[in-house]
Write a protein that holds these residues in place. Structure first.
Motif, PDB file in Angstrom:
ATOM      1  N   VAL A 130      -9.499   2.525  -2.550  1.00 21.04           N
ATOM      2  CA  VAL A 130      -9.572   1.407  -3.499  1.00 21.04           C
ATOM      3  C   VAL A 130      -8.896   0.165  -2.929  1.00 21.04           C
ATOM      4  O   VAL A 130      -9.437  -0.949  -3.015  1.00 21.04           O
ATOM      5  N   ILE A 131      -7.732   0.322  -2.312  1.00 18.30           N
ATOM      6  CA  ILE A 131      -7.011  -0.825  -1.766  1.00 18.30           C
ATOM      7  C   ILE A 131      -7.766  -1.430  -0.585  1.00 18.30           C
ATOM      8  O   ILE A 131      -7.912  -2.659  -0.484  1.00 18.30           O
ATOM      9  N   VAL A 132      -8.264  -0.593   0.320  1.00 19.39           N
ATOM     10  CA  VAL A 132      -8.990  -1.113   1.488  1.00 19.39           C
ATOM     11  C   VAL A 132     -10.285  -1.791   1.051  1.00 19.39           C
ATOM     12  O   VAL A 132     -10.623  -2.872   1.541  1.00 19.39           O
ATOM     13  N   THR A 133     -11.005  -1.192   0.115  1.00 12.73           N
ATOM     14  CA  THR A 133     -12.235  -1.801  -0.376  1.00 12.73           C
ATOM     15  C   THR A 133     -11.939  -3.144  -1.028  1.00 12.73           C
ATOM     16  O   THR A 133     -12.675  -4.113  -0.839  1.00 12.73           O
ATOM     17  N   GLY A 149      -1.930  15.504  -4.920  1.00  7.90           N
ATOM     18  CA  GLY A 149      -1.352  14.260  -4.413  1.00  7.90           C
ATOM     19  C   GLY A 149      -2.063  13.702  -3.208  1.00  7.90           C
ATOM     20  O   GLY A 149      -2.231  12.495  -3.077  1.00  7.90           O
ATOM     21  N   ARG A 150      -2.507  14.577  -2.325  1.00  5.17           N
ATOM     22  CA  ARG A 150      -3.188  14.114  -1.113  1.00  5.17           C
ATOM     23  C   ARG A 150      -4.509  13.422  -1.449  1.00  5.17           C
ATOM     24  O   ARG A 150      -4.795  12.342  -0.948  1.00  5.17           O
ATOM     25  N   LEU A 151      -5.308  14.039  -2.320  1.00  2.00           N
ATOM     26  CA  LEU A 151      -6.573  13.434  -2.723  1.00  2.00           C
ATOM     27  C   LEU A 151      -6.331  12.136  -3.484  1.00  2.00           C
ATOM     28  O   LEU A 151      -7.054  11.153  -3.293  1.00  2.00           O
ATOM     29  N   ALA A 152      -5.316  12.117  -4.333  1.00  2.00           N
ATOM     30  CA  ALA A 152      -4.996  10.902  -5.072  1.00  2.00           C
ATOM     31  C   ALA A 152      -4.572   9.782  -4.118  1.00  2.00           C
ATOM     32  O   ALA A 152      -4.966   8.624  -4.295  1.00  2.00           O
ATOM     33  N   ALA A 153      -3.809  10.124  -3.095  1.00  2.00           N
ATOM     34  CA  ALA A 153      -3.391   9.121  -2.111  1.00  2.00           C
ATOM     35  C   ALA A 153      -4.586   8.570  -1.340  1.00  2.00           C
ATOM     36  O   ALA A 153      -4.673   7.358  -1.102  1.00  2.00           O
ATOM     37  N   ILE A 154      -5.513   9.428  -0.966  1.00  2.00           N
ATOM     38  CA  ILE A 154      -6.723   8.976  -0.268  1.00  2.00           C
ATOM     39  C   ILE A 154      -7.537   8.053  -1.168  1.00  2.00           C
ATOM     40  O   ILE A 154      -8.060   7.030  -0.717  1.00  2.00           O
ATOM     41  N   THR A 155      -7.617   8.386  -2.455  1.00  2.00           N
ATOM     42  CA  THR A 155      -8.345   7.544  -3.393  1.00  2.00           C
ATOM     43  C   THR A 155      -7.702   6.173  -3.501  1.00  2.00           C
ATOM     44  O   THR A 155      -8.396   5.146  -3.518  1.00  2.00           O
ATOM     45  N   VAL A 156      -6.381   6.126  -3.561  1.00  2.00           N
ATOM     46  CA  VAL A 156      -5.672   4.840  -3.615  1.00  2.00           C
ATOM     47  C   VAL A 156      -5.961   4.027  -2.356  1.00  2.00           C
ATOM     48  O   VAL A 156      -6.217   2.819  -2.432  1.00  2.00           O
ATOM     49  N   ILE A 157      -5.949   4.674  -1.212  1.00  2.00           N
ATOM     50  CA  ILE A 157      -6.230   3.963   0.041  1.00  2.00           C
ATOM     51  C   ILE A 157      -7.634   3.375   0.024  1.00  2.00           C
ATOM     52  O   ILE A 157      -7.834   2.221   0.402  1.00  2.00           O
ATOM     53  N   MET A 165       0.834  -1.189   0.000  1.00  2.00           N
ATOM     54  CA  MET A 165       0.000   0.000   0.000  1.00  2.00           C
ATOM     55  C   MET A 165       0.874   1.246   0.000  1.00  2.00           C
ATOM     56  O   MET A 165       0.567   2.201  -0.712  1.00  2.00           O
ATOM     57  N   ALA A 166       1.939   1.206   0.763  1.00  2.00           N
ATOM     58  CA  ALA A 166       2.823   2.369   0.821  1.00  2.00           C
ATOM     59  C   ALA A 166       3.459   2.645  -0.540  1.00  2.00           C
ATOM     60  O   ALA A 166       3.598   3.806  -0.939  1.00  2.00           O
ATOM     61  N   ALA A 167       3.817   1.595  -1.259  1.00  2.00           N
ATOM     62  CA  ALA A 167       4.419   1.777  -2.581  1.00  2.00           C
ATOM     63  C   ALA A 167       3.420   2.395  -3.558  1.00  2.00           C
ATOM     64  O   ALA A 167       3.778   3.269  -4.364  1.00  2.00           O
ATOM     65  N   ALA A 168       2.168   1.964  -3.484  1.00  2.00           N
ATOM     66  CA  ALA A 168       1.137   2.520  -4.368  1.00  2.00           C
ATOM     67  C   ALA A 168       0.881   3.990  -4.048  1.00  2.00           C
ATOM     68  O   ALA A 168       0.726   4.814  -4.959  1.00  2.00           O
ATOM     69  N   ILE A 169       0.845   4.326  -2.772  1.00  2.00           N
ATOM     70  CA  ILE A 169       0.632   5.720  -2.374  1.00  2.00           C
ATOM     71  C   ILE A 169       1.818   6.576  -2.807  1.00  2.00           C
ATOM     72  O   ILE A 169       1.644   7.672  -3.354  1.00  2.00           O
ATOM     73  N   PHE A 170       3.039   6.063  -2.602  1.00  2.00           N
ATOM     74  CA  PHE A 170       4.228   6.797  -3.018  1.00  2.00           C
ATOM     75  C   PHE A 170       4.221   7.029  -4.525  1.00  2.00           C
ATOM     76  O   PHE A 170       4.516   8.135  -4.992  1.00  2.00           O
TER      77      PHE A 170
END
Length: 79
Positions: free
Chosen positions: A31-34, A21-29, A1-6
């Motif tokens: 999607v990954i958690v879901t 970047g912040r909104l994109a990182a939240i979106t990645v989180i 998850m950290a690699a995807a956020i980075f």
């Protein structure tokens, strides 16, 4: 998850939109958690569902602005 956020934040910085970047990182989180909550859900369907959720949210926001009294700008017709 950290690699995807980075990677997401790095891509935002590379295309010169670091403020997103912040909104994109939240979106990645999200999607990954879901995806981890329902492993039977394919990644493609998961991404499609998140995209549709965003489209629905955008549509509701546009509808609210359109229906809100006084929110539409009336041109004055100055010539």
């Amino acid at each position: 998850m950290a690699a995807a956020i980075f990677a997401t934040v790095a891509i935002c910085a590379a295309i010169n939109v670091p403020s997103h970047g912040r909104l994109a990182a939240i979106t990645v989180i999200v999607v990954i958690v879901t995806g981890s909550l329902d492993p039977a859900l394919s990644p493609g369907l998961n991404a499609l569902l998140r995209f549709l959720e965003s489209c629905i949210g955008t549509g509701v926001a546009l509808l609210a602005v359109w229906l809100w009294p006084g929110s539409r700008h009336q041109p004055r017709g100055d010539a």
